[in-house]
Scaffold this motif. Sequence first.
Motif, short mmCIF file in Angstrom:
data_model
loop_
_atom_site.label_atom_id
_atom_site.label_comp_id
_atom_site.label_asym_id
_atom_site.label_seq_id
_atom_site.Cartn_x
_atom_site.Cartn_y
_atom_site.Cartn_z
N LEU A 122 58.83 -41.82 21.88
CA LEU A 122 58.09 -41.45 23.09
C LEU A 122 58.81 -40.37 23.88
N PHE A 123 60.05 -40.63 24.25
CA PHE A 123 60.77 -39.73 25.16
C PHE A 123 61.49 -38.59 24.44
N GLY A 124 61.62 -38.70 23.13
CA GLY A 124 62.18 -37.59 22.37
C GLY A 124 61.16 -36.50 22.14
N SER A 125 59.93 -36.74 22.54
CA SER A 125 58.87 -35.75 22.40
C SER A 125 58.76 -34.96 23.70
N VAL A 126 57.57 -34.43 23.96
CA VAL A 126 57.35 -33.63 25.17
C VAL A 126 57.05 -34.51 26.38
N ALA A 127 57.05 -35.83 26.20
CA ALA A 127 56.62 -36.73 27.26
C ALA A 127 57.42 -36.57 28.55
N VAL A 128 58.74 -36.42 28.45
CA VAL A 128 59.56 -36.27 29.66
C VAL A 128 59.16 -35.02 30.43
N ALA A 129 58.93 -33.93 29.71
CA ALA A 129 58.53 -32.69 30.37
C ALA A 129 57.14 -32.81 30.99
N ILE A 130 56.25 -33.54 30.36
CA ILE A 130 54.91 -33.72 30.91
C ILE A 130 54.96 -34.56 32.19
N VAL A 131 55.80 -35.59 32.20
CA VAL A 131 55.95 -36.40 33.42
C VAL A 131 56.48 -35.52 34.55
N ALA A 132 57.45 -34.66 34.25
CA ALA A 132 57.96 -33.74 35.27
C ALA A 132 56.87 -32.80 35.77
N LEU A 133 56.01 -32.36 34.87
CA LEU A 133 54.89 -31.50 35.25
C LEU A 133 53.95 -32.23 36.20
N ILE A 134 53.60 -33.46 35.86
CA ILE A 134 52.68 -34.25 36.69
C ILE A 134 53.24 -34.45 38.09
N THR A 135 54.52 -34.79 38.16
CA THR A 135 55.11 -35.09 39.46
C THR A 135 55.33 -33.83 40.30
N SER A 136 55.30 -32.66 39.66
CA SER A 136 55.57 -31.42 40.40
C SER A 136 54.31 -30.75 40.93
N ARG A 137 53.12 -31.21 40.52
CA ARG A 137 51.89 -30.52 40.90
C ARG A 137 50.92 -31.51 41.55
N ASP A 138 50.74 -31.39 42.85
CA ASP A 138 49.87 -32.30 43.60
C ASP A 138 48.43 -32.24 43.10
N GLU A 139 47.93 -31.04 42.88
CA GLU A 139 46.54 -30.89 42.45
C GLU A 139 46.31 -31.52 41.08
N LEU A 140 47.28 -31.39 40.20
CA LEU A 140 47.17 -32.00 38.88
C LEU A 140 47.11 -33.51 38.99
N ARG A 141 47.97 -34.09 39.83
CA ARG A 141 47.94 -35.55 40.01
C ARG A 141 46.59 -35.99 40.56
N ALA A 142 46.04 -35.21 41.48
CA ALA A 142 44.73 -35.56 42.06
C ALA A 142 43.66 -35.54 40.97
N ARG A 143 43.69 -34.56 40.10
CA ARG A 143 42.70 -34.48 39.03
C ARG A 143 42.83 -35.66 38.07
N LEU A 144 44.05 -36.03 37.79
CA LEU A 144 44.29 -37.10 36.83
C LEU A 144 43.93 -38.47 37.39
N ARG A 145 43.87 -38.60 38.70
CA ARG A 145 43.50 -39.89 39.30
C ARG A 145 42.04 -40.23 39.06
N ASP A 146 41.21 -39.24 38.84
CA ASP A 146 39.78 -39.48 38.63
C ASP A 146 39.56 -40.36 37.40
N GLY A 147 38.90 -41.48 37.62
CA GLY A 147 38.56 -42.37 36.51
C GLY A 147 39.71 -43.23 36.02
N ARG A 148 40.84 -43.22 36.73
CA ARG A 148 41.98 -44.03 36.32
C ARG A 148 42.18 -45.19 37.28
N PRO A 149 42.75 -46.30 36.79
CA PRO A 149 43.11 -47.38 37.71
C PRO A 149 44.14 -46.87 38.71
#
Length: 202
Positions: A95-122
């Motif tokens: 899991l973490f030896g892949s791009v996952a760590v970088a993607i988590v950093a991307l998500i946490t660095s972009r407010d608008e991206l997090r807002a988009r990803l909240r749609d339809g999620r618990p």
Amino acid sequence: MPTGVHIRDVRTQLFDAAERVLLRAGPHGLTSRAVTTEAGCAKGVLHRHFPDFDGFLAELVRDRIGRLDDQAAALRASAGTGTVADTLAEALTTLFGSVAVAIVALITSRDELRARLRDGRPAGGVPLLAEATAMIAGYLAAERDLGRIPGDADVTTLAPTLIGAGHLLFADRTAPAPDADAVRRIVTTVLADTGGRQSPSA
């Protein structure tokens, strides 16, 4: 890029390019220009298929989350084989030896991206990490059902603990990757909180 290329091919090309840029330059280096340059296509190609750059990034994250389904199915199917600690250590490394760590950093660095990803999620949880936690919890529940970890093991606590510890271990992308022993030590330490009653094969 030739006309008539199927959108799935374009998406794959752009997503793969975005991953390479993300791994090389980090979240702040990931721009639409960097992605299209990496993909070897005109900037307009991205905007023909996605409403804007955050929309593109949201689809990238959703695509990568979707890839966890296969890993989760394989992990759950492995219950009862090998040792629990080794299986979990391998799963965290994959899991973490892949791009996952970088993607988590991307998500946490972009407010608008997090807002988009909240749609339809618990509610609650960081996208991708939440799905990874569910994957580990499902595997632990299967091993608990087989009696390889205690019947009262709290998998809903063990799973996020393993994901959090694994994420921290791999988080520094500029440092050498942790070795297998370091990952396994984390797993065995967390599993020790089940009371030390794992089966000999755990």
